[in-house]
Scaffold this active site. Structure first.
Site, PDB file in Angstrom:
ATOM      1  N   ASP A 103       0.853  -1.197   0.000  1.00  0.00           N
ATOM      2  CA  ASP A 103       0.000   0.000   0.000  1.00  0.00           C
ATOM      3  C   ASP A 103       0.886   1.243   0.000  1.00  0.00           C
ATOM      4  O   ASP A 103       1.890   1.309   0.710  1.00  0.00           O
ATOM      5  CB  ASP A 103      -0.922   0.008   1.228  1.00  0.00           C
ATOM      6  N   ILE A 104       0.504   2.230  -0.801  1.00  0.00           N
ATOM      7  CA  ILE A 104       1.332   3.439  -0.947  1.00  0.00           C
ATOM      8  C   ILE A 104       1.295   4.294   0.318  1.00  0.00           C
ATOM      9  O   ILE A 104       2.232   5.061   0.574  1.00  0.00           O
ATOM     10  CB  ILE A 104       0.861   4.234  -2.194  1.00  0.00           C
TER      11      ILE A 104
ATOM     12  N   ASN B 179     -12.959  -3.205   2.482  1.00  0.00           N
ATOM     13  CA  ASN B 179     -13.877  -2.079   2.649  1.00  0.00           C
ATOM     14  C   ASN B 179     -14.862  -2.067   1.490  1.00  0.00           C
ATOM     15  O   ASN B 179     -14.473  -2.249   0.339  1.00  0.00           O
ATOM     16  CB  ASN B 179     -13.093  -0.761   2.684  1.00  0.00           C
TER      17      ASN B 179
ATOM     18  N   SER C 190     -12.073   3.671  -1.165  1.00  0.00           N
ATOM     19  CA  SER C 190     -11.611   4.789  -2.003  1.00  0.00           C
ATOM     20  C   SER C 190     -11.152   4.339  -3.382  1.00  0.00           C
ATOM     21  O   SER C 190     -11.044   5.164  -4.284  1.00  0.00           O
ATOM     22  CB  SER C 190     -10.478   5.544  -1.298  1.00  0.00           C
TER      23      SER C 190
ATOM     24  N   HIS D 270     -10.296  -5.140  -3.305  1.00  0.00           N
ATOM     25  CA  HIS D 270      -8.965  -5.427  -2.750  1.00  0.00           C
ATOM     26  C   HIS D 270      -9.112  -5.849  -1.299  1.00  0.00           C
ATOM     27  O   HIS D 270      -9.999  -5.386  -0.584  1.00  0.00           O
ATOM     28  CB  HIS D 270      -8.042  -4.219  -2.866  1.00  0.00           C
TER      29      HIS D 270
END
Ligand code: 5GP
Ligand code: ZN
Length: 114
Positions: free
Chosen positions: A30-31, A87, A95, A100
């Protein structure tokens, strides 16, 4: 899906730190990590979210969960444990609208989540 960030990562058009790559599943860091270890596991096929999944996606969904397990092992989370999160929609704060599974670990996880 044109314009989908995670489809672009699958296509190699957007760079990511890949931690798992198999026929139907990709995983990458994850960034903006929310824990010391934070990876995302995605089906290569575009599914907007878990609520849009259908029985024909059953194999891909199973492979995502098994890959999440392998990613946790590879990133050193097997002993201490880890949390998997999907989510869905606005109330969950989704978002990116390509399904994912977050793999989070490296610290104790609070419950209930925020
Ligand atoms: P969501 O909020 O939809 O459950 O999770 C989306 C996740 O994607 C967030 O944790 C966010 O940090 C991550 N993310 C957003 N853009 C990028 C990107 O360009 N590359 C990577 N590796 N992760 C991203
Ligand atoms: Zn996509």
């Amino acid at each position: 899906m044109p314009g989908c960030l995670f489809c672009n990562i699958v296509a190699g058009k957007t760079p990511a730190e890949i931690v798992h790559d198999s026929e139907h599943v990709l995983a990458f860091k994850d960034i903006r990590p929310a824990a010391p270890v934070h990876a995302l596991v995605i089906p290569k096929v575009h599914i907007p979210g878990i609520h849009e999944a259908t029985p024909e996606h059953a194999a891909a969904l199973g492979q995502v969960l098994l890959a999440a397990r392998d990613v946790a092992e590879k990133l050193g989370l097997a002993k201490g444990g880890y949390r998997l999160v999907v989510n869905q929609g606005a109330d969950a704060g989704q978002s990116v609208f390509h399904l994912h599974c977050h793999v989070l670990g490296g610290r104790p996880m609070a419950w209930p989540p925020g």
